[in-house]
Design a protein around this motif. Sequence first.
Motif, mmCIF file in Angstrom:
data_model
loop_
_atom_site.group_PDB
_atom_site.id
_atom_site.type_symbol
_atom_site.label_atom_id
_atom_site.label_comp_id
_atom_site.label_asym_id
_atom_site.label_seq_id
_atom_site.Cartn_x
_atom_site.Cartn_y
_atom_site.Cartn_z
ATOM 1 N N TYR A 134 0.828 -1.206 0.000
ATOM 2 C CA TYR A 134 0.000 0.000 0.000
ATOM 3 C C TYR A 134 0.861 1.253 0.000
ATOM 4 N N LEU A 135 1.889 1.294 0.844
ATOM 5 C CA LEU A 135 2.760 2.465 0.910
ATOM 6 C C LEU A 135 3.511 2.680 -0.397
ATOM 7 N N LEU A 136 3.979 1.597 -1.006
ATOM 8 C CA LEU A 136 4.677 1.718 -2.286
ATOM 9 C C LEU A 136 3.724 2.175 -3.387
ATOM 10 N N TYR A 137 2.488 1.711 -3.334
ATOM 11 C CA TYR A 137 1.491 2.095 -4.341
ATOM 12 C C TYR A 137 1.181 3.589 -4.275
ATOM 13 N N ILE A 138 0.861 4.091 -3.071
ATOM 14 C CA ILE A 138 0.516 5.513 -2.975
ATOM 15 C C ILE A 138 1.759 6.378 -3.183
ATOM 16 N N GLY A 139 2.937 5.827 -2.863
ATOM 17 C CA GLY A 139 4.177 6.562 -3.099
ATOM 18 C C GLY A 139 4.443 6.713 -4.586
ATOM 19 N N ALA A 140 4.288 5.614 -5.339
ATOM 20 C CA ALA A 140 4.501 5.657 -6.786
ATOM 21 C C ALA A 140 3.471 6.553 -7.457
ATOM 22 N N LYS A 141 2.249 6.514 -6.959
ATOM 23 C CA LYS A 141 1.189 7.357 -7.520
ATOM 24 C C LYS A 141 1.501 8.828 -7.301
ATOM 25 N N ALA A 142 2.030 9.158 -6.124
ATOM 26 C CA ALA A 142 2.376 10.546 -5.823
ATOM 27 C C ALA A 142 3.546 11.020 -6.679
ATOM 28 N N LEU A 143 4.502 10.142 -6.951
ATOM 29 C CA LEU A 143 5.657 10.516 -7.761
ATOM 30 C C LEU A 143 5.266 10.846 -9.196
ATOM 31 N N ARG A 144 4.158 10.280 -9.653
ATOM 32 C CA ARG A 144 3.705 10.520 -11.022
ATOM 33 C C ARG A 144 2.792 11.744 -11.128
ATOM 34 N N SER A 145 2.664 12.490 -10.044
ATOM 35 C CA SER A 145 1.762 13.641 -10.039
ATOM 36 C C SER A 145 2.214 14.702 -11.025
ATOM 37 N N LYS A 146 1.232 15.438 -11.531
ATOM 38 C CA LYS A 146 1.509 16.512 -12.476
ATOM 39 C C LYS A 146 1.349 17.858 -11.779
#
Length: 216
Positions: A84-96
Amino acid sequence: MHPYLFELTSLMAIFVFGIISPGADFAMVMRQSILHGRRAAILTSFGVGTSLMFHVTYTILGLGLVISQSITLFNIVKWCGVAYLLYIGAKALRSKRVQDVDASAPAQTAPATRSTQSAFKAFGLGFAANALNPKPVFFFLSIFSTVVSAHTPVTVKFGYGLVMASCLILWFVAVSLFMTTPAMRARFARISHWIDRASGMVFIALGLKLATEKAA
């Protein structure tokens, strides 16, 4: 002093350090405040507090001891938390990059290019961030077993949990209110996408740290 009041005071004296200690919960509420506004951050705060009652409940019922003694169950909880932490972390890194926020706009509003986050999602983010963290298993098991008497009624123990959950919610609501004041929003608006990415790195770091931890 009444023994129950003494137990509650002792619990809170320990718990207060857990509240103010930065972790995934704090990072999540900060991110919600900056990127999605006051409403989302407050709902996430309630999700974190409700999740605490989840940990308290299974601790009181004895499941915390079972998990702490079972490597398999501990690893299931741990790797769910890591994922879960890796998922939301990766999602945040892809933010525009988002449009600048007007500091005079209501604090409840989110940046213009972000879709309004549903109440369920905002609450769920807070709940999952706390529920999928195995650390509370040992935290509550240790403090309840050392501070709370075995003869204390279950209803009183649940009362302790409600007090702690309420304090946790109040703390994160305060963080939400502070982070969404006009001054703070104006300060962070132009770098919100970098904050999002920084929070992503924090989530990933917490996930990797959790992955290396072993059951006590």
